[in-house]
Design a protein around this motif. Structure first.
Motif, PDB file in Angstrom:
ATOM      1  N   ASP A 159      50.422  53.926 -88.685  1.00 45.57           N
ATOM      2  CA  ASP A 159      50.820  55.160 -88.894  1.00 45.57           C
ATOM      3  C   ASP A 159      52.119  55.153 -89.707  1.00 45.57           C
ATOM      4  O   ASP A 159      52.756  53.952 -90.118  1.00 45.57           O
ATOM      5  N   TYR A 185      46.259  50.674 -84.357  1.00 45.61           N
ATOM      6  CA  TYR A 185      46.345  51.598 -85.361  1.00 45.61           C
ATOM      7  C   TYR A 185      47.699  51.395 -86.180  1.00 45.61           C
ATOM      8  O   TYR A 185      48.509  50.837 -85.703  1.00 45.61           O
ATOM      9  N   GLU A 189      46.721  64.870 -81.546  1.00 47.29           N
ATOM     10  CA  GLU A 189      45.793  65.437 -82.515  1.00 47.29           C
ATOM     11  C   GLU A 189      44.673  66.206 -81.902  1.00 47.29           C
ATOM     12  O   GLU A 189      43.883  66.832 -82.657  1.00 47.29           O
TER      13      GLU A 189
END
Length: 250
Positions: free
Chosen positions: A186, A184, A66
């Motif tokens: 994804d 998270y 990222e």
């Protein structure tokens, strides 16, 4: 660089509140050497504020997937709202720093650093995403993926979950988890979640002993409510839930 103690951080994701407390803990322990495994700024939190803390430290740092996403963004219209926010918040100095980061790095004393796998910054080294969920990659499979590495310690990040694995070859593989994002969801390579189960900031401490390296994976309390509130201000209630709980189903 000291060869006795090394603090390993990764995946700060613009969470300056978590980073500040982790750095305080590292200093309290008298550790002089810190290495950074990337994904430093991306997220709906405080990218520039995080950069202002990190850049003056001049840490050995590798590029995360990222980090690459931030610098490769072609135009505002091609960016998600979060990516647009990050790009607008960072200065040209911050972006230039990201551009200059290497994919991998070797630092004394014989530590190999990469964000993901040796070949790909967006591939988990220690985890596999299958049709039925996420599971640990076998030691033999990890050894095959790291066969080109000559160093006895391999440091990786990306999946945000702390794990230490000693390979049959004797190589030690360490993932310190994430400083700034404990969970998270994804969609790539298929839908999955990663989570630690608590909101703490994570990092690892390596100590060189007579018979090799001793690893301690640490969980540090910080003001995660402040970070979550900032995520809400930037229209990311999903991040707010992840930050407050350390779970991706919140």
């Amino acid at each position: 660089m000291s060869d006795r103690q090394v603090a390993v951080i990764s995946d700060v994701h613009g969470n300056r509140w978590a980073l500040e407390e982790v750095l305080k803990d590292i200093r309290r322990r008298g550790v002089q050497t810190i290495v950074n495994l990337g994904d430093s700024f991306y997220g709906p939190l405080a990218p520039a504020g995080t950069a202002e803390i990190l850049l003056p430290l001049h840490l050995p740092t590798v590029r995360g997937n990222e980090d690459r996403l931030v610098v490769e963004a072609s135009s505002p219209s091609a960016c998600s709202p979060t990516l647009s926010f990050v790009r607008e918040d960072l200065t040209q100095e911050h972006l230039d720093w990201l551009v200059a980061l290497p994919l991998t790095l070797t630092v004394p004393p014989n530590l190999w650093m990469g964000h993901g796998s040796p070949e790909h910054d967006d591939e988990y080294l220690l985890q596999v995403v299958g049709d039925d969920g996420v599971y640990h990659r076998s030691a033999d499979a990890v050894m095959a993926r790291t066969a080109s590495i000559d160093q006895p310690v391999v440091l990786c990040g990306h999946d945000h979950v702390p794990r230490t694995l000693r390979l049959p070859s004797g190589v030690l593989v360490v993932n310190p988890g994430s400083v700034g994002l404990p969970a998270y969801a994804d969609d790539a390579p298929r839908p999955h979640v990663m989570e630690t189960g608590t909101p703490h900031a994570r990092y690892s401490l390596l100590r060189r002993c007579d018979h090799g390296w001793r690893t301690e994976n640490l969980a540090i309390a910080y003001d995660w409510d402040a970070a979550a509130s900032t995520a809400l201000e930037h229209d990311r209630p999903d991040w707010a839930g992840w930050l407050r709980s350390g779970r991706a189903d919140s």
